[in-house]
Structure formats: C-alpha cells, structure tokens
Design an enzyme around this catalytic site. Structure first.
Site, PDB file in Angstrom:
ATOM      1  N   HIS A 175       0.243   5.100   6.754  1.00 45.17           N
ATOM      2  CA  HIS A 175       0.480   5.449   5.352  1.00 45.17           C
ATOM      3  C   HIS A 175       0.913   6.906   5.224  1.00 45.17           C
ATOM      4  O   HIS A 175       0.281   7.790   5.798  1.00 45.17           O
ATOM      5  CB  HIS A 175      -0.779   5.189   4.527  1.00 45.17           C
ATOM      6  CG  HIS A 175      -1.156   3.750   4.519  1.00 45.17           C
ATOM      7  ND1 HIS A 175      -2.077   3.216   5.393  1.00 45.17           N
ATOM      8  CD2 HIS A 175      -0.704   2.727   3.761  1.00 45.17           C
ATOM      9  CE1 HIS A 175      -2.182   1.930   5.167  1.00 45.17           C
ATOM     10  NE2 HIS A 175      -1.354   1.596   4.185  1.00 45.17           N
ATOM     11  N   SER A 204       0.803  -1.223   0.000  1.00 41.56           N
ATOM     12  CA  SER A 204       0.000   0.000   0.000  1.00 41.56           C
ATOM     13  C   SER A 204       0.837   1.275   0.000  1.00 41.56           C
ATOM     14  O   SER A 204       0.384   2.305  -0.496  1.00 41.56           O
ATOM     15  CB  SER A 204      -0.953   0.003   1.200  1.00 41.56           C
ATOM     16  OG  SER A 204      -0.221  -0.115   2.413  1.00 41.56           O
ATOM     17  N   ASP A 250      -4.298   7.393   9.771  1.00 40.67           N
ATOM     18  CA  ASP A 250      -4.093   6.018  10.250  1.00 40.67           C
ATOM     19  C   ASP A 250      -2.704   5.819  10.851  1.00 40.67           C
ATOM     20  O   ASP A 250      -2.419   4.793  11.450  1.00 40.67           O
ATOM     21  CB  ASP A 250      -4.361   4.996   9.146  1.00 40.67           C
ATOM     22  CG  ASP A 250      -3.371   5.044   7.988  1.00 40.67           C
ATOM     23  OD1 ASP A 250      -2.350   5.775   8.052  1.00 40.67           O
ATOM     24  OD2 ASP A 250      -3.619   4.342   6.994  1.00 40.67           O
TER      25      ASP A 250
END
Length: 185
Positions: free
Chosen positions: A155, A5, A152
């Site tokens: 990221h 990701s 979060d």
C-alpha cells in the site's frame, strides 16, 4: 473512484488517500471537482461489480475504475477478472459515463504466464473500449519503492499516493474533458 484498498487509502488518514490527493491536485489545476472514494479494502473485480449500483447512487459524472490487485493476490483467473471489468465498463457505457480504467500488474511470484495474461486483460479492455481513458499501471513509479510504500510494501504511503495522483493527473484531465454535465433546470 471505484477501487480496493489503494483507493480506500488503507493505512492513511483520509486527506492522504488517493482520492483526496487526486481531488487536491485537480483543484490546484483549476478544476472544481469532488472525487468520491468508492474504495473497499480487499475488494476484487467481482466485488466492485457487485457494488457498482451502490457506487453510482451519487450519480458521478465520470468514474475511475481501479480494481484487479486483489484478483491477483487471490489467484483468480484473468478471464474472471476480465468478465467483471467488462461488465463494469458496459454498465458505465450504457449510462454514458466517461471512464478511466487503471491497469494493474500481477505480483511476479504468480509466474510469467499469469502475469502476461493478467496485464493483457487491461490492455485488451482498453482496445475493445476505445472511449475509455487507459492508465496502464495504477502503481507506476510507486510499486517496489520502499520510500513510497507503507511497511507492508503493498500500500502506498502518503507520498506514494500523492505521486500516483500526480502521474495520473493528465489522464484524469482527459477523462474530465469528456464529461457532459447536464444542464440544470
């Protein structure tokens, strides 16, 4: 750029993601390159290994391998991760494709022993593969900084992705200096 990701630019518009930021910085440095985003959110080293042939279909001249974060988040063993990353590096070596291996660190909640073993995987692979360009920690300067991460706290934000690209740039330029572009005929 084979990754997860972080590579896929989770939560970011495509031009803000890491591959796009690396490409922009390389072009600013006078390098006419295209960085192919081969990131899949949630991917482990096993997933990257399984889709390596797909990722190589575009016949890249060099590869950045940025996997491992999800191995830690899922508590997979460092030995499993090492076997997968070693297989990826072996495949790329057989193809005579220059590689940059981006290291990762395990979250501290997994314990010191796991963290040490996890980090050692990347360090030992870099020693065992002296032709591989090694960038010790993909999130260097970004991990843990709320201003450079999305809410979060995992990221990178657009600013974080750009900082990663900036920090990796000298290592990527070393990688690109190892590329032998086939003569067109």
């Amino acid at each position: 750029m084979l990754g997860d990701s972080i590579t896929a630019g989770y939560g970011l518009a495509r031009p803000e993601g890491l591959p796009a930021r690396i490409q922009a910085r390389l072009r600013q440095a006078g390098r006419n390159v295209r960085v192919i985003d081969a990131g899949v959110s949630g991917d482990t080293s096993a997933g990257g290994r399984a889709r390596l042939a797909w990722a190589l279909a575009d016949r890249p001249h060099a590869v950045i391998v940025a996997l491992g974060g999800n191995d830690a988040l899922r508590g997979l063993t460092p030995a499993q991760m090492k076997a997968n990353l070693a297989a990826i590096l072996d495949t790329l070596a057989q193809r005579d494709t220059p590689v940059l291996l981006a290291g990762m660190m395990a979250p501290p909640n997994l314990g010191r022993d796991y963290g040490r073993e996890f980090t050692e995987v990347f360090e030992s692979l870099s020693r065992e593969n002296p032709d591989v360009v090694f960038y010790p920690f993909l999130l260097d300067g970004v991990a843990g900084d709320p201003a450079l991460n999305q809410p979060d706290r995992i990221h990178p934000s657009a600013e974080g992705a750009d900082l990663i690209a900036q920090r990796m740039l000298p290592f990527i330029e070393t990688l690109l200096d190892r590329v032998r572009v086939p003569a067109s005929g």
